[in-house]
Scaffold this motif. Structure first.
Motif, PDB file in Angstrom:
ATOM      1  N   PRO A 107      34.766  33.068  25.198  1.00 61.95           N
ATOM      2  CA  PRO A 107      36.101  33.687  25.281  1.00 61.95           C
ATOM      3  C   PRO A 107      36.102  35.032  26.000  1.00 61.95           C
ATOM      4  N   GLU A 108      34.930  35.613  26.191  1.00 64.18           N
ATOM      5  CA  GLU A 108      34.856  36.886  26.922  1.00 64.18           C
ATOM      6  C   GLU A 108      35.028  36.683  28.426  1.00 64.18           C
ATOM      7  N   GLN A 109      34.954  35.438  28.883  1.00 66.35           N
ATOM      8  CA  GLN A 109      35.067  35.130  30.306  1.00 66.35           C
ATOM      9  C   GLN A 109      36.536  35.012  30.730  1.00 66.35           C
ATOM     10  N   PRO A 110      36.811  35.077  32.033  1.00 62.35           N
ATOM     11  CA  PRO A 110      38.198  34.913  32.497  1.00 62.35           C
ATOM     12  C   PRO A 110      38.770  33.563  32.065  1.00 62.35           C
ATOM     13  N   SER A 111      40.056  33.535  31.837  1.00 65.89           N
ATOM     14  CA  SER A 111      40.741  32.311  31.432  1.00 65.89           C
ATOM     15  C   SER A 111      40.960  31.395  32.640  1.00 65.89           C
ATOM     16  N   HIS A 112      41.416  30.182  32.360  1.00 61.89           N
ATOM     17  CA  HIS A 112      41.789  29.260  33.435  1.00 61.89           C
ATOM     18  C   HIS A 112      42.843  29.913  34.331  1.00 61.89           C
ATOM     19  N   ALA A 113      43.859  30.523  33.727  1.00 61.12           N
ATOM     20  CA  ALA A 113      44.901  31.190  34.500  1.00 61.12           C
ATOM     21  C   ALA A 113      44.346  32.342  35.332  1.00 61.12           C
ATOM     22  N   ASP A 114      43.381  33.087  34.785  1.00 61.24           N
ATOM     23  CA  ASP A 114      42.764  34.186  35.522  1.00 61.24           C
ATOM     24  C   ASP A 114      42.054  33.673  36.777  1.00 61.24           C
ATOM     25  N   GLN A 115      41.318  32.562  36.615  1.00 57.12           N
ATOM     26  CA  GLN A 115      40.583  31.996  37.745  1.00 57.12           C
ATOM     27  C   GLN A 115      41.530  31.618  38.879  1.00 57.12           C
ATOM     28  N   LYS A 168      28.328  25.901  62.314  1.00 61.20           N
ATOM     29  CA  LYS A 168      29.372  25.260  63.120  1.00 61.20           C
ATOM     30  C   LYS A 168      28.787  24.680  64.405  1.00 61.20           C
ATOM     31  N   THR A 169      27.882  25.404  65.049  1.00 61.50           N
ATOM     32  CA  THR A 169      27.290  24.888  66.284  1.00 61.50           C
ATOM     33  C   THR A 169      26.472  23.629  66.015  1.00 61.50           C
ATOM     34  N   LYS A 170      25.990  23.474  64.777  1.00 56.48           N
ATOM     35  CA  LYS A 170      25.213  22.279  64.423  1.00 56.48           C
ATOM     36  C   LYS A 170      26.089  21.125  63.940  1.00 56.48           C
ATOM     37  N   GLY A 171      27.416  21.376  63.856  1.00 54.94           N
ATOM     38  CA  GLY A 171      28.311  20.285  63.530  1.00 54.94           C
ATOM     39  C   GLY A 171      29.103  20.414  62.255  1.00 54.94           C
ATOM     40  N   ALA A 172      28.988  21.520  61.540  1.00 53.22           N
ATOM     41  CA  ALA A 172      29.742  21.676  60.292  1.00 53.22           C
ATOM     42  C   ALA A 172      31.239  21.593  60.554  1.00 53.22           C
ATOM     43  N   ARG A 173      31.952  20.854  59.707  1.00 54.62           N
ATOM     44  CA  ARG A 173      33.394  20.667  59.858  1.00 54.62           C
ATOM     45  C   ARG A 173      34.212  21.527  58.902  1.00 54.62           C
ATOM     46  N   ALA A 174      33.549  22.180  57.954  1.00 53.78           N
ATOM     47  CA  ALA A 174      34.241  22.984  56.947  1.00 53.78           C
ATOM     48  C   ALA A 174      33.204  23.862  56.271  1.00 53.78           C
ATOM     49  N   VAL A 175      33.670  24.734  55.388  1.00 53.38           N
ATOM     50  CA  VAL A 175      32.803  25.578  54.568  1.00 53.38           C
ATOM     51  C   VAL A 175      33.194  25.367  53.119  1.00 53.38           C
ATOM     52  N   LYS A 176      32.192  25.154  52.263  1.00 47.22           N
ATOM     53  CA  LYS A 176      32.441  24.909  50.839  1.00 47.22           C
ATOM     54  C   LYS A 176      32.008  26.128  50.033  1.00 47.22           C
ATOM     55  N   ILE A 177      32.864  26.549  49.102  1.00 48.23           N
ATOM     56  CA  ILE A 177      32.464  27.547  48.108  1.00 48.23           C
ATOM     57  C   ILE A 177      32.570  26.919  46.734  1.00 48.23           C
ATOM     58  N   TRP A 178      31.770  27.423  45.810  1.00 48.07           N
ATOM     59  CA  TRP A 178      31.608  26.787  44.505  1.00 48.07           C
ATOM     60  C   TRP A 178      32.068  27.702  43.389  1.00 48.07           C
ATOM     61  N   LYS A 179      32.104  27.145  42.190  1.00 47.60           N
ATOM     62  CA  LYS A 179      32.627  27.857  41.026  1.00 47.60           C
ATOM     63  C   LYS A 179      31.740  29.007  40.557  1.00 47.60           C
ATOM     64  N   ASN A 180      30.524  29.173  41.166  1.00 46.59           N
ATOM     65  CA  ASN A 180      29.766  30.381  40.827  1.00 46.59           C
ATOM     66  C   ASN A 180      30.567  31.628  41.193  1.00 46.59           C
ATOM     67  N   ILE A 181      31.440  31.500  42.211  1.00 42.22           N
ATOM     68  CA  ILE A 181      32.411  32.557  42.487  1.00 42.22           C
ATOM     69  C   ILE A 181      33.499  32.466  41.415  1.00 42.22           C
ATOM     70  N   GLY A 182      33.513  33.446  40.545  1.00 46.13           N
ATOM     71  CA  GLY A 182      34.477  33.460  39.451  1.00 46.13           C
ATOM     72  C   GLY A 182      33.892  33.133  38.098  1.00 46.13           C
ATOM     73  N   MET A 183      32.714  32.435  38.082  1.00 52.42           N
ATOM     74  CA  MET A 183      32.198  31.988  36.796  1.00 52.42           C
ATOM     75  C   MET A 183      30.732  32.350  36.558  1.00 52.42           C
ATOM     76  N   ALA A 184      29.987  32.709  37.605  1.00 51.65           N
ATOM     77  CA  ALA A 184      28.555  32.963  37.404  1.00 51.65           C
ATOM     78  C   ALA A 184      28.049  34.166  38.197  1.00 51.65           C
ATOM     79  N   ALA A 185      28.373  34.255  39.486  1.00 51.63           N
ATOM     80  CA  ALA A 185      27.853  35.341  40.323  1.00 51.63           C
ATOM     81  C   ALA A 185      28.428  36.683  39.874  1.00 51.63           C
ATOM     82  N   ARG A 186      27.558  37.672  39.782  1.00 56.80           N
ATOM     83  CA  ARG A 186      27.970  38.981  39.264  1.00 56.80           C
ATOM     84  C   ARG A 186      27.610  40.098  40.234  1.00 56.80           C
ATOM     85  N   ALA A 187      28.457  41.121  40.237  1.00 51.17           N
ATOM     86  CA  ALA A 187      28.210  42.324  41.025  1.00 51.17           C
ATOM     87  C   ALA A 187      27.171  43.185  40.315  1.00 51.17           C
ATOM     88  N   ASP A 188      26.763  44.249  40.980  1.00 52.70           N
ATOM     89  CA  ASP A 188      25.745  45.136  40.404  1.00 52.70           C
ATOM     90  C   ASP A 188      26.186  45.730  39.075  1.00 52.70           C
TER      91      ASP A 188
END
Length: 381
Positions: free
Chosen positions: A215-223, A131-151
């Motif tokens: 099909p083992e992944q969350p559905s569109h509605a789940d996301q 933010k101090t360098k000028g960022a106007r927003a924060v973007k998150i991507w579909k790896n949250i919900g579709m790729a990134a996994r907990a331990d």
């Protein structure tokens, strides 16, 4: 005058789409409801593409933006096929220094190390510095919900308690959160049932994200349910649903989302063909949606300039995308849309609506003061 007679008379005089807006004074169509722009207006009207990726420092993006009357918002993203987050941020800060009233940017954070000691503090420090360098927003991507996994191997959804501090941090910094969460509904369909060729091509080339094959992944509605739970838990968070909030396939469902989350807006990036697919079936319904939600929509494309992209090739692509979208949204002209194999008539949205969707909404959401020389007038030339 009898109220029933007056209602019928208004519907006849205004037509179905203007009447739908007039029936709701809080979101009414402007007085210039029948005035629209033409292709000749394209270059002279100030415009803002709120969803691009400028990942290399050369003049191609800025030069084409200047030529076509655009400012742009470049989104950093935690995407393995892009340059590193550090490289992306270095590129956009350099470009923003060259053209501070032409290019703006959004930060992101890595999910690597999520849940481990130091991750939360590192995320908070990184976003505060951005933010101090000028960022106007924060973007998150579909790896949250579709790729990134907990331990434990489970997918990390947006409503994971460990991500709550991230949303709190974005809100505390006073920045909007831009969320690409889930995918187009076509993602859960077999290739032959998808509605557009661009989705067929993408998911054929990226089978890891083609959820019909998983099909083992969350559905569109789940996301989307996980996203909505997270937003409900953070009612003060300003949220921008990237790619029409993954509700691109039905403007009525998108309307319901916007009604339920009054702090939310959505961008149109990389989903114009889905809008056009619907307007082929019912142009008036799609046009009425744009008029009713004219304050909640941001124009965007997902144009991407990566290292190795020939500058001339990129400039030609950007100009073609920008002019094709303008022809569809702003004018009455028809155009052949290759991914739909059909001629699609333009929506001819009122000038005031175009000015909001293409410029004023992004400036408001991102907290950018409009340059004094910007022209967003809806008056005739």
């Amino acid at each position: 005058m009898n109220s029933i007679f007056l209602t019928v008379a208004m519907a006849v005089l205004l037509g179905p789409y203007e009447f739908a807006a007039a029936a709701n004074p809080a979101q009414s169509a402007p007085s210039t409801a029948y005035e629209h722009y033409e292709m000749d207006d394209f270059a002279r009207v100030a415009k803002f593409d709120a969803h691009v990726h400028a990942n290399v420092v050369h003049d191609a993006f800025l030069a084409q933006a200047r030529a076509d009357g655009f400012s742009v918002m470049s989104l950093n993203v935690d995407y393995p096929e892009f340059p590193t987050i550090a490289h992306q941020q270095a590129a956009v800060t350099a470009l923003a220094a060259l053209a501070p009233e032409r290019l703006y940017w959004a930060a992101t954070f890595s999910m690597r190390g999520f849940g481990k000691p130091g991750w939360e503090q590192g995320m908070q420090t990184h976003l505060a510095q951005a933010k101090t360098k000028g960022a106007r927003a924060v973007k998150i991507w579909k790896n949250i919900g579709m790729a990134a996994r907990a331990d434990d191997g489970s997918l990390i959804m947006l409503d994971n308690p460990g991500l709550s501090s991230s949303l709190d941090t974005v809100q505390r910094l006073g920045l909007p959160l831009i969320g690409h969460l889930g995918e187009p509904y076509n993602c859960w369909l077999p290739l032959e049932q998808m509605t557009t060729d661009n989705d067929r091509e993408y998911f054929q080339q990226h089978p890891q994200y083609h959820m019909f094959l998983h099909p083992e992944q969350p559905s569109h509605a789940d996301q989307l349910a996980a996203r909505d739970r997270a937003l409900a838990a953070h009612p003060g968070l300003r949220f921008v649903g990237a790619h029409m909030a993954s509700l691109e396939y039905d403007v009525d469902k998108l309307a319901d989302f916007l009604d339920r989350f009054p702090q939310a807006t959505v961008d149109l990036a990389a989903r114009m063909s889905q809008v056009q697919y619907q307007s082929l079936a019912d142009r008036d319904r799609v046009r009425a949606f744009f008029i009713r939600y004219q304050d909640r929509l941001l124009y965007g494309t997902d144009l991407t300039d990566n290292p190795g992209t020939p500058p001339g090739e990129f400039r030609a692509e950007a100009h073609a995308v920008w002019t094709a979208d303008w022809r569809y949204l702003a004018t009455t002209e028809s155009q052949y849309v290759q991914v739909l194999h059909a001629d699609v008539p333009g929506l001819a949205l009122p000038r005031e609506v175009i000015d909001k969707v293409y410029y004023r909404n992004a400036m408001r959401v991102l907290g950018i003061a409009a340059p004094t020389q910007a022209s967003t007038s809806s008056k005739p030339r």
